[in-house]
Design a protein around this motif. Sequence first.
Motif, PDB file in Angstrom:
ATOM      1  N   VAL A 126     -13.967 -21.987 -20.163  1.00 53.86           N
ATOM      2  CA  VAL A 126     -13.602 -21.785 -18.761  1.00 53.86           C
ATOM      3  C   VAL A 126     -13.253 -20.323 -18.502  1.00 53.86           C
ATOM      4  O   VAL A 126     -13.750 -19.702 -17.547  1.00 53.86           O
ATOM      5  CB  VAL A 126     -12.410 -22.692 -18.390  1.00 53.86           C
ATOM      6  CG1 VAL A 126     -11.806 -22.276 -17.058  1.00 53.86           C
ATOM      7  CG2 VAL A 126     -12.838 -24.148 -18.342  1.00 53.86           C
ATOM      8  N   ILE A 127     -12.396 -19.757 -19.346  1.00 56.77           N
ATOM      9  CA  ILE A 127     -11.987 -18.359 -19.179  1.00 56.77           C
ATOM     10  C   ILE A 127     -13.182 -17.422 -19.321  1.00 56.77           C
ATOM     11  O   ILE A 127     -13.375 -16.502 -18.519  1.00 56.77           O
ATOM     12  CB  ILE A 127     -10.907 -17.990 -20.212  1.00 56.77           C
ATOM     13  CG1 ILE A 127      -9.639 -18.816 -19.987  1.00 56.77           C
ATOM     14  CG2 ILE A 127     -10.567 -16.497 -20.136  1.00 56.77           C
ATOM     15  CD1 ILE A 127      -8.601 -18.652 -21.080  1.00 56.77           C
ATOM     16  N   THR A 128     -13.996 -17.657 -20.345  1.00 53.06           N
ATOM     17  CA  THR A 128     -15.137 -16.779 -20.626  1.00 53.06           C
ATOM     18  C   THR A 128     -16.123 -16.767 -19.477  1.00 53.06           C
ATOM     19  O   THR A 128     -16.636 -15.708 -19.095  1.00 53.06           O
ATOM     20  CB  THR A 128     -15.843 -17.235 -21.915  1.00 53.06           C
ATOM     21  OG1 THR A 128     -14.903 -17.235 -22.992  1.00 53.06           O
ATOM     22  CG2 THR A 128     -16.990 -16.308 -22.262  1.00 53.06           C
ATOM     23  N   LEU A 129     -16.404 -17.929 -18.924  1.00 53.13           N
ATOM     24  CA  LEU A 129     -17.376 -18.020 -17.829  1.00 53.13           C
ATOM     25  C   LEU A 129     -16.919 -17.233 -16.608  1.00 53.13           C
ATOM     26  O   LEU A 129     -17.673 -16.418 -16.057  1.00 53.13           O
ATOM     27  CB  LEU A 129     -17.595 -19.496 -17.470  1.00 53.13           C
ATOM     28  CG  LEU A 129     -18.547 -19.788 -16.316  1.00 53.13           C
ATOM     29  CD1 LEU A 129     -19.924 -19.223 -16.588  1.00 53.13           C
ATOM     30  CD2 LEU A 129     -18.627 -21.295 -16.069  1.00 53.13           C
ATOM     31  N   ILE A 130     -15.684 -17.459 -16.180  1.00 53.52           N
ATOM     32  CA  ILE A 130     -15.168 -16.756 -14.996  1.00 53.52           C
ATOM     33  C   ILE A 130     -15.016 -15.271 -15.274  1.00 53.52           C
ATOM     34  O   ILE A 130     -15.350 -14.422 -14.423  1.00 53.52           O
ATOM     35  CB  ILE A 130     -13.816 -17.367 -14.562  1.00 53.52           C
ATOM     36  CG1 ILE A 130     -13.983 -18.836 -14.189  1.00 53.52           C
ATOM     37  CG2 ILE A 130     -13.234 -16.582 -13.392  1.00 53.52           C
ATOM     38  CD1 ILE A 130     -14.956 -19.084 -13.062  1.00 53.52           C
ATOM     39  N   LEU A 131     -14.516 -14.916 -16.450  1.00 52.85           N
ATOM     40  CA  LEU A 131     -14.327 -13.512 -16.797  1.00 52.85           C
ATOM     41  C   LEU A 131     -15.658 -12.769 -16.806  1.00 52.85           C
ATOM     42  O   LEU A 131     -15.750 -11.654 -16.273  1.00 52.85           O
ATOM     43  CB  LEU A 131     -13.652 -13.407 -18.171  1.00 52.85           C
ATOM     44  CG  LEU A 131     -13.343 -12.008 -18.692  1.00 52.85           C
ATOM     45  CD1 LEU A 131     -12.380 -11.289 -17.749  1.00 52.85           C
ATOM     46  CD2 LEU A 131     -12.751 -12.081 -20.098  1.00 52.85           C
ATOM     47  N   ASN A 161     -23.991 -10.739 -20.138  1.00 57.53           N
ATOM     48  CA  ASN A 161     -22.799 -11.543 -20.439  1.00 57.53           C
ATOM     49  C   ASN A 161     -22.650 -12.693 -19.458  1.00 57.53           C
ATOM     50  O   ASN A 161     -22.453 -13.847 -19.852  1.00 57.53           O
ATOM     51  CB  ASN A 161     -21.551 -10.651 -20.433  1.00 57.53           C
ATOM     52  CG  ASN A 161     -21.336  -9.955 -19.102  1.00 57.53           C
ATOM     53  OD1 ASN A 161     -22.276  -9.645 -18.386  1.00 57.53           O
ATOM     54  ND2 ASN A 161     -20.090  -9.692 -18.770  1.00 57.53           N
ATOM     55  N   SER A 162     -22.753 -12.394 -18.165  1.00 51.82           N
ATOM     56  CA  SER A 162     -22.567 -13.427 -17.154  1.00 51.82           C
ATOM     57  C   SER A 162     -23.805 -14.307 -16.987  1.00 51.82           C
ATOM     58  O   SER A 162     -23.692 -15.511 -16.731  1.00 51.82           O
ATOM     59  CB  SER A 162     -22.192 -12.793 -15.808  1.00 51.82           C
ATOM     60  OG  SER A 162     -23.193 -11.892 -15.388  1.00 51.82           O
ATOM     61  N   VAL A 163     -24.997 -13.708 -17.132  1.00 52.57           N
ATOM     62  CA  VAL A 163     -26.233 -14.483 -16.977  1.00 52.57           C
ATOM     63  C   VAL A 163     -26.291 -15.611 -18.003  1.00 52.57           C
ATOM     64  O   VAL A 163     -26.552 -16.775 -17.668  1.00 52.57           O
ATOM     65  CB  VAL A 163     -27.472 -13.577 -17.094  1.00 52.57           C
ATOM     66  CG1 VAL A 163     -28.744 -14.416 -17.185  1.00 52.57           C
ATOM     67  CG2 VAL A 163     -27.561 -12.629 -15.903  1.00 52.57           C
ATOM     68  N   LEU A 164     -26.036 -15.288 -19.262  1.00 53.67           N
ATOM     69  CA  LEU A 164     -26.107 -16.301 -20.320  1.00 53.67           C
ATOM     70  C   LEU A 164     -25.006 -17.353 -20.185  1.00 53.67           C
ATOM     71  O   LEU A 164     -25.234 -18.539 -20.423  1.00 53.67           O
ATOM     72  CB  LEU A 164     -26.036 -15.643 -21.688  1.00 53.67           C
ATOM     73  CG  LEU A 164     -27.285 -14.870 -22.130  1.00 53.67           C
ATOM     74  CD1 LEU A 164     -27.118 -14.351 -23.550  1.00 53.67           C
ATOM     75  CD2 LEU A 164     -28.528 -15.746 -22.051  1.00 53.67           C
ATOM     76  N   MET A 165     -23.809 -16.919 -19.796  1.00 49.66           N
ATOM     77  CA  MET A 165     -22.731 -17.892 -19.634  1.00 49.66           C
ATOM     78  C   MET A 165     -23.002 -18.814 -18.444  1.00 49.66           C
ATOM     79  O   MET A 165     -22.667 -20.005 -18.479  1.00 49.66           O
ATOM     80  CB  MET A 165     -21.391 -17.181 -19.454  1.00 49.66           C
ATOM     81  CG  MET A 165     -20.872 -16.485 -20.704  1.00 49.66           C
ATOM     82  SD  MET A 165     -20.757 -17.548 -22.165  1.00 49.66           S
ATOM     83  CE  MET A 165     -19.627 -18.822 -21.603  1.00 49.66           C
ATOM     84  N   ALA A 237     -12.265 -17.881  -6.256  1.00 48.43           N
ATOM     85  CA  ALA A 237     -13.518 -18.158  -5.548  1.00 48.43           C
ATOM     86  C   ALA A 237     -14.639 -18.500  -6.532  1.00 48.43           C
ATOM     87  O   ALA A 237     -15.421 -19.430  -6.303  1.00 48.43           O
ATOM     88  CB  ALA A 237     -13.908 -16.948  -4.700  1.00 48.43           C
ATOM     89  N   LEU A 238     -14.717 -17.754  -7.620  1.00 45.09           N
ATOM     90  CA  LEU A 238     -15.736 -18.028  -8.631  1.00 45.09           C
ATOM     91  C   LEU A 238     -15.529 -19.387  -9.268  1.00 45.09           C
ATOM     92  O   LEU A 238     -16.497 -20.100  -9.567  1.00 45.09           O
ATOM     93  CB  LEU A 238     -15.714 -16.941  -9.714  1.00 45.09           C
ATOM     94  CG  LEU A 238     -16.278 -15.582  -9.317  1.00 45.09           C
ATOM     95  CD1 LEU A 238     -16.045 -14.563 -10.430  1.00 45.09           C
ATOM     96  CD2 LEU A 238     -17.770 -15.688  -9.002  1.00 45.09           C
ATOM     97  N   TYR A 239     -14.273 -19.768  -9.458  1.00 41.18           N
ATOM     98  CA  TYR A 239     -14.010 -21.059 -10.086  1.00 41.18           C
ATOM     99  C   TYR A 239     -14.441 -22.210  -9.180  1.00 41.18           C
ATOM    100  O   TYR A 239     -15.020 -23.193  -9.644  1.00 41.18           O
ATOM    101  CB  TYR A 239     -12.537 -21.195 -10.445  1.00 41.18           C
ATOM    102  CG  TYR A 239     -12.320 -22.251 -11.497  1.00 41.18           C
ATOM    103  CD1 TYR A 239     -12.296 -21.921 -12.845  1.00 41.18           C
ATOM    104  CD2 TYR A 239     -12.191 -23.588 -11.151  1.00 41.18           C
ATOM    105  CE1 TYR A 239     -12.139 -22.891 -13.818  1.00 41.18           C
ATOM    106  CE2 TYR A 239     -12.032 -24.563 -12.106  1.00 41.18           C
ATOM    107  CZ  TYR A 239     -12.003 -24.208 -13.440  1.00 41.18           C
ATOM    108  OH  TYR A 239     -11.873 -25.187 -14.397  1.00 41.18           O
ATOM    109  N   ILE A 240     -14.151 -22.087  -7.896  1.00 36.33           N
ATOM    110  CA  ILE A 240     -14.598 -23.116  -6.955  1.00 36.33           C
ATOM    111  C   ILE A 240     -16.125 -23.192  -6.946  1.00 36.33           C
ATOM    112  O   ILE A 240     -16.724 -24.278  -6.903  1.00 36.33           O
ATOM    113  CB  ILE A 240     -14.056 -22.830  -5.550  1.00 36.33           C
ATOM    114  CG1 ILE A 240     -12.533 -22.970  -5.539  1.00 36.33           C
ATOM    115  CG2 ILE A 240     -14.678 -23.754  -4.509  1.00 36.33           C
ATOM    116  CD1 ILE A 240     -11.868 -22.518  -4.254  1.00 36.33           C
TER     117      ILE A 240
END
Length: 306
Positions: A126-131, A161-165, A237-240
């Motif tokens: 969860v942390i890694t994805l949002i970060l 980093n974000s694309v793969l997650m 916002a990203l988490y929602i």
Amino acid sequence: MTKVKSIVRPVVKEFQMNNCGFDHHSADDFVKSQWQTRTKSFIFLLYRCFIAAFYLAVVIYSMIDGFSNGLYFIYLTNWGIMLCMVTTMLGAILVCTWYLHPEFADRVKDSNEMPIPFKIYWGMHVITLILSMGITIIYWSVLYNDLVQVTAVNILTHAFNSVLMFVDLWIVAYPVRLLHMFLPVCFGLVYAIFSVIYYAAGGVDPAGKHYIYPILDWDYPGKAILTVIGVILLCCALYIFIFYVYKLRVFIHRRYNRKQVFEPSQCAGRPSSTPVTLPSNRISMVLGDYGHDHLAFTNSSEKIVS
């Protein structure tokens, strides 16, 4: 009005006591893909190992490129990519253990509580994805300028980093709990506190400037505090957003993962077999029946709210 209810209702249902913690009744959701059709998937095992090896290589490469006498560790970008590495490596270890050691799966199945390593992995993911997504957005929208050279390390740590997650979010089978939003928020606050301590201790960046990021310059505390608040709001916002992506993932799986089966007729005057469309549901945790379908169970324990 109906459409509004269909959007709001899943959010309201999330605010229940049983969604506050890290209990999940199907632990195998953390070691399989949403899309696999068997209890064990060698392809998913290879995927988990590949993504872990990729992030390990990125961390090593980025350290070689910009270690700067240890200043590598002051940047949130590098915190993020290292967290990607640790999270995906833990995920690979869990999947490998599940795939290669059936006795481990037996223990998990017989336990009344989800094992601690699974809970740690869930929280870290969860942390890694949002970060990762936050780092990408902030870097390219605020920090990047024409003076910054676009290098391979830059692309790997601020884009891939974000694309793969994000791709990983579409592949995995475990749920997103809205109340887990506090995890990335707390992580962001920890980094903000670190930046204050680093500033107070006289720390500088590789260019000798008395801050880590210009938007987090504690010589101007008002501006820095606004930055922290803005990042927290971005995380929320990203988490929602990823919560609804998760709901969409489950919806697509339930909607399109169907097959035709024939139901024998028991009524006179009816054809001997009539095609009936049933969900392609498969057992989630059966050891000793690997790779066989079982229509009495669902492939994922999560139910989409319509």
